[in-house]
Design an enzyme around this catalytic site. Sequence first.
Site, short mmCIF file in Angstrom:
data_model
loop_
_atom_site.label_atom_id
_atom_site.label_comp_id
_atom_site.label_asym_id
_atom_site.label_seq_id
_atom_site.Cartn_x
_atom_site.Cartn_y
_atom_site.Cartn_z
N HIS A 210 -8.78 -43.01 30.94
CA HIS A 210 -8.40 -43.66 32.20
C HIS A 210 -9.61 -43.80 33.12
O HIS A 210 -10.55 -43.00 33.03
CB HIS A 210 -7.36 -42.82 32.95
CG HIS A 210 -5.98 -42.87 32.36
ND1 HIS A 210 -5.27 -41.73 32.05
CD2 HIS A 210 -5.17 -43.91 32.05
CE1 HIS A 210 -4.08 -42.07 31.57
NE2 HIS A 210 -3.99 -43.39 31.56
N CYS B 298 -3.84 -35.98 36.97
CA CYS B 298 -2.69 -36.34 36.13
C CYS B 298 -1.45 -35.51 36.42
O CYS B 298 -0.33 -35.93 36.16
CB CYS B 298 -3.02 -36.15 34.65
SG CYS B 298 -4.71 -36.43 34.23
C1 CIR Z 1 -2.06 -39.42 27.48
O1 CIR Z 1 -2.82 -39.71 26.56
O2 CIR Z 1 -1.36 -40.26 28.04
C2 CIR Z 1 -1.95 -37.98 27.90
N1 CIR Z 1 -2.15 -37.13 26.78
C3 CIR Z 1 -2.95 -37.66 28.98
C4 CIR Z 1 -2.71 -38.40 30.25
C5 CIR Z 1 -3.67 -38.04 31.32
N2 CIR Z 1 -3.34 -38.69 32.52
C6 CIR Z 1 -4.21 -39.11 33.43
O3 CIR Z 1 -5.42 -39.05 33.20
N3 CIR Z 1 -3.75 -39.65 34.54
#
Ligand code: CIR
Length: 264
Positions: free
Chosen positions: A168, A255
């Site tokens: 991201h 997150c």
């Molecule tokens: C994903 O790949 O969607 C999750 N394992 C990690 C999401 C992390 N979220 C973020 O950076 N906002």
Amino acid sequence: MTAKSYNFSHALCRLPARSSVDGLRAVDTGAPDFETFVAHHNDYVALLRETGAHVTVLEPLEAFPDSVFVEDDALCLQEGAVLMRPGAPSRLGEVAEMAPHLDALYEEVVRMDGDGFIEGGDILTAEREILIGLSARTDQAGVDEFRRVVDRWGYTVRVVETPPGVLHFKTDCSLLDEETILSTKRLAASGCFDTYRVIHTADGEEACANAIRFNEFVIMPAGFPKTREALERSGYDVREVGNSEAAKLDGGMSCLSLRFSPSS
Ligand code: CIR
């Protein structure tokens, strides 16, 4: 004057599910240890609460291994909330689980229901603009639909690129205050923060770029002493939280929460 981009009265988190061991990850470095993940999550919530914010912790969702990463499901602004459309198919259903909680808090909740995709992790809400990184999870159609919503609320959107191979946009940067961004050198080199003051993550400490400014604290993952020192030298009140287990799933500080101050 309070800054709406980092002064928040509320946060919303969700406990990790036992199924988080099956969460998405770019590189498999082993499954997160569930008990440690929960302990870190508790520490994180306690820090948010220490600032006086009202923090709601939702029950875990076993059907969605990545549902602890609530930031990707919505963006909360003062004027209203926007429910995202995650680019990861296994995460699409998380949004419907988040919807009732935001409906209860906001008069206006807008659902992204076009063909595009957008995840909260690609959106950096700064004081004077909203930056969105195109990524493997966020495409132009998703950005266009999102822009139409926040245009009405008077926000300026700037589209930028997430570095290749980076999950991201905010994996590589964080807002520190109205004028200052914490960023990896590789992201800042794109020029996207040229109108800001930038504090770089120390070499070898790129994994701590995903921090959050939450009221008086800068909350960063534990174990990145050079970057911590740079932040403290610049006057920030830095707090650390263990992030070893979320990191196995490419997750960081931003997150784990939705941060907001609903106007109603
Ligand atoms: C994903 O790949 O969607 C999750 N394992 C990690 C999401 C992390 N979220 C973020 O950076 N906002």
